[in-house]
Design a protein around this motif. Sequence first.
Motif, PDB file in Angstrom:
ATOM      1  N   GLN A 105      -4.244  12.647 -17.149  1.00  0.00           N
ATOM      2  CA  GLN A 105      -4.860  11.519 -17.851  1.00  0.00           C
ATOM      3  C   GLN A 105      -4.349  10.168 -17.359  1.00  0.00           C
ATOM      4  O   GLN A 105      -4.820   9.128 -17.790  1.00  0.00           O
ATOM      5  N   THR A 106      -3.369  10.187 -16.465  1.00  0.00           N
ATOM      6  CA  THR A 106      -2.825   8.935 -15.941  1.00  0.00           C
ATOM      7  C   THR A 106      -3.704   8.411 -14.807  1.00  0.00           C
ATOM      8  O   THR A 106      -4.468   9.167 -14.208  1.00  0.00           O
ATOM      9  N   PRO A 107      -3.569   7.119 -14.480  1.00  0.00           N
ATOM     10  CA  PRO A 107      -4.300   6.577 -13.332  1.00  0.00           C
ATOM     11  C   PRO A 107      -3.579   6.835 -12.007  1.00  0.00           C
ATOM     12  O   PRO A 107      -4.019   6.327 -10.967  1.00  0.00           O
ATOM     13  N   SER A 108      -2.491   7.597 -12.019  1.00  0.00           N
ATOM     14  CA  SER A 108      -1.718   7.850 -10.808  1.00  0.00           C
ATOM     15  C   SER A 108      -2.610   8.422  -9.706  1.00  0.00           C
ATOM     16  O   SER A 108      -3.380   9.357  -9.953  1.00  0.00           O
ATOM     17  N   ALA A 109      -2.470   7.875  -8.507  1.00  0.00           N
ATOM     18  CA  ALA A 109      -3.319   8.301  -7.391  1.00  0.00           C
ATOM     19  C   ALA A 109      -3.088   9.758  -7.030  1.00  0.00           C
ATOM     20  O   ALA A 109      -4.031  10.481  -6.722  1.00  0.00           O
ATOM     21  N   GLY A 159       0.792  -1.223   0.000  1.00  0.00           N
ATOM     22  CA  GLY A 159       0.000   0.000   0.000  1.00  0.00           C
ATOM     23  C   GLY A 159       0.821   1.269   0.000  1.00  0.00           C
ATOM     24  O   GLY A 159       0.321   2.349   0.348  1.00  0.00           O
ATOM     25  N   ILE A 160       2.096   1.178  -0.393  1.00  0.00           N
ATOM     26  CA  ILE A 160       2.978   2.344  -0.445  1.00  0.00           C
ATOM     27  C   ILE A 160       3.066   2.831  -1.881  1.00  0.00           C
ATOM     28  O   ILE A 160       3.341   2.053  -2.806  1.00  0.00           O
ATOM     29  N   LEU A 161       2.829   4.123  -2.069  1.00  0.00           N
ATOM     30  CA  LEU A 161       2.868   4.707  -3.411  1.00  0.00           C
ATOM     31  C   LEU A 161       4.314   4.887  -3.865  1.00  0.00           C
ATOM     32  O   LEU A 161       5.206   5.166  -3.054  1.00  0.00           O
ATOM     33  N   GLY A 162       4.515   4.750  -5.161  1.00  0.00           N
ATOM     34  CA  GLY A 162       5.824   4.996  -5.742  1.00  0.00           C
ATOM     35  C   GLY A 162       5.924   6.410  -6.280  1.00  0.00           C
ATOM     36  O   GLY A 162       5.098   7.278  -5.987  1.00  0.00           O
ATOM     37  N   THR A 163       6.940   6.646  -7.090  1.00  0.00           N
ATOM     38  CA  THR A 163       7.195   7.964  -7.664  1.00  0.00           C
ATOM     39  C   THR A 163       7.390   7.835  -9.171  1.00  0.00           C
ATOM     40  O   THR A 163       8.184   7.015  -9.622  1.00  0.00           O
ATOM     41  N   SER A 164       6.646   8.631  -9.933  1.00  0.00           N
ATOM     42  CA  SER A 164       6.764   8.627 -11.389  1.00  0.00           C
ATOM     43  C   SER A 164       7.063  10.046 -11.862  1.00  0.00           C
ATOM     44  O   SER A 164       6.250  10.950 -11.668  1.00  0.00           O
ATOM     45  N   VAL A 165       8.232  10.239 -12.451  1.00  0.00           N
ATOM     46  CA  VAL A 165       8.641  11.541 -12.979  1.00  0.00           C
ATOM     47  C   VAL A 165       8.529  11.498 -14.499  1.00  0.00           C
ATOM     48  O   VAL A 165       9.133  10.639 -15.146  1.00  0.00           O
ATOM     49  N   MET A 166       7.743  12.398 -15.059  1.00  0.00           N
ATOM     50  CA  MET A 166       7.421  12.346 -16.482  1.00  0.00           C
ATOM     51  C   MET A 166       8.668  12.307 -17.354  1.00  0.00           C
ATOM     52  O   MET A 166       8.723  11.543 -18.329  1.00  0.00           O
ATOM     53  N   LYS A 223      -0.331   3.946 -19.207  1.00  0.00           N
ATOM     54  CA  LYS A 223       0.596   2.926 -18.730  1.00  0.00           C
ATOM     55  C   LYS A 223       1.249   3.292 -17.388  1.00  0.00           C
ATOM     56  O   LYS A 223       2.060   2.533 -16.868  1.00  0.00           O
ATOM     57  N   TYR A 224       0.909   4.446 -16.862  1.00  0.00           N
ATOM     58  CA  TYR A 224       1.436   4.807 -15.545  1.00  0.00           C
ATOM     59  C   TYR A 224       0.839   3.907 -14.474  1.00  0.00           C
ATOM     60  O   TYR A 224      -0.265   3.385 -14.623  1.00  0.00           O
ATOM     61  N   ARG A 225       1.581   3.753 -13.387  1.00  0.00           N
ATOM     62  CA  ARG A 225       1.073   2.975 -12.254  1.00  0.00           C
ATOM     63  C   ARG A 225      -0.041   3.754 -11.541  1.00  0.00           C
ATOM     64  O   ARG A 225      -0.045   4.983 -11.556  1.00  0.00           O
TER      65      ARG A 225
END
Length: 719
Positions: free
Chosen positions: A653-657, A550-557, A571-573
Amino acid sequence: MSHETTPDVIPAELIELAHAHGVRTEFYGFDGAVQQVRASTLVAVLEALGVPATSSRQVQLSLALTRDDEWRQVLPPTVVVRQGVDTTVPVHVTDGAGVDVWAEIDGAEAGASSRGRRERRDFTQVEHYVEPRTIDGRRIGRATFAVPADLPLGWHTLHASAEGSEVRTTLVVTPHRLTLPPAVEQAQVWGLLVQLYSVRSRTSWGLGDLADLADVAWLAAHRGGADFVAVNPLAAAEPTPPMTPSPYLPTSRRFLNPIYVRVEDIPETAYLSAADRSLVEWSADPVRDLATDPGPIDRDVVWEAKKAALEVVFTAPRRAARQAAFEAFVEDQGPGLRDFAAWCAISEHLGGREWPRELSKPDAPAVTALREQLAERIEFYTWLQWVADEQKASAQRIARDAGMKIGIMHDLAVGVHPEGADAWANGAYLARGVEVGAPPDMYNQQGQNWSQPPWNPRALERAGYRPYRDMLRTVLRSAGALRADHILGLFRLWWIPGGSKASAGTYVAYDHEAMVGILCLEAQRAGAVVVGEDLGVFEPWVRDYLADRGILGTSVMWFEQENGGPLPPEKYRHLTMASVGTHDMPPTAGYLAGEHVDLRERLGLLTEPVEVVRRRAREEREVFVRALAERGLVGEGASEREIVEAMHRYLRQTPSALLGVQLVDMVGERRAQNQPGTDQEYPNWKVPLGDSNGNPILLEDLFESQRLRSLIAALNATG
């Protein structure tokens, strides 16, 4: 040592000893090639773990001890389990002897109905035969006991009684998965990413403070619809100049930097005498005008002024309830707070001189004597933590009252200053003679040395993870969320032997089930979301493991790419916080203009011809703009502002929380807050918030910015 005579061949026993203690003997480099660790590195790292390995004889003796180590202990040093998961615990006693095993449940952990009493839960032995061993002349058998799956979350005590004696150890029951707020699970929420010190107001003393944080949160919620404000680590720095500017190299990760306190918001300030009030105002006079100074932020000047004012307020009488609250805070924080305050007072007393050997430990006789001598200063530094904690709590309360679903997201640095308060107070749990860093990668081909001492995983386990737990509990007080910098360090850290190049290190493994599990437990107790900065080199399973917890990650465009272009939004988490850039890069406007290339050229940081790097940066920009155009987010000849807004709409537009929007991107700032690979060459962590021309923007004017309002409109139109 003899191991060095043939550098490419490491003795098998040294390899076995290293593996037994979680020390990697090889690893995958950023280029995918397997890198072998040098024997001298393995020896140095094992020594730092308290495992003698400087000669072949020592390696043999250490290996013999290691093979039987767990058999010498009736119970493991600490037992960490997940709630609801069938688990067993090994118990070692004389072969054939009977043994009883039970847990003593902490009533405070079990819930209100059990508070004030400790419940006993007996464990049942299960059939699992293991061949006995002869250890130190005694025949030892292993009995296996089932851990009840329904034990309550929390910190309990595990007991084993055999042959007329009883032993105990720490038992930690962690959540299987961190429970996320429904708002985070259901739909993406966005918030600001803020370097608090840079956001100044007309009433702050030349540096953004906790009152400014509360105002930013209220304004962002009411005028922008934001659901969180993420800030840089607010962790403690040196109590005397020079103050380390980097928030990621604190003297303590647990306690706060009182430079962020708003003096006027301390209740006792209102009751000062006219003379004392004048002293406070005089202290503020030299730094008031710094709010509009476009130059680098000067923490030393700000702290000198603020500290003088705080000393006046500290002497003011407190109402009975306020005094009781202060005393309760001190009691709650326990010895850790007292040691931290003592370190601050002693540092001040020494006035920058090197600490003598007799003061190297908190329990040293010379330290005890100084605690008595400096009692009033110790109380002052203790009080500073209380007022800082109160204002931190106020900021979170204001954020939530304003309608934010999360509120304030605090930041936990990966380590501490090697000569700071935590290194002094927690010295018994830190590894010495080594430093934390990162192996060579495509951006830092010499590797990185962060000069921080790592946790000693063996010592931490023997201590029942108390220092780690206490640090997390304090950091998570009044936090809506916590960002854990370099969360991969809870799995393994790059240890560099002292005096060696950063590339001459190796990975040391930690019990990630314990480290991550305890983080989840303390976050759930605090009701906080956890975001892990999971960038860099890592095994693919690590991200899956964190998501399962349940820990969120990090996505840098800029880093999320596929087939030479940006990763498609779909395709993002989901369990991630997405953002366009990071604080280690120029703001998006500056990056689009290639200013990161100009800056690195100016500072002599480029390893390739500047023309090659510039061309690559232009091509990257073109690829990203083309991807935006293909989705109808920008038109022909789009302006810088339109491109920045389009990139954020892309992330919408991503599903990122979570979507984190850097405040610098909202005002068109172009200057980087931090340039990796530099120290004095660039004003790292000192750049005040400004517009595209570097003109200071004060908090009072922030939400009147047309560029900020335009980006907010773009975010909310696509939310």
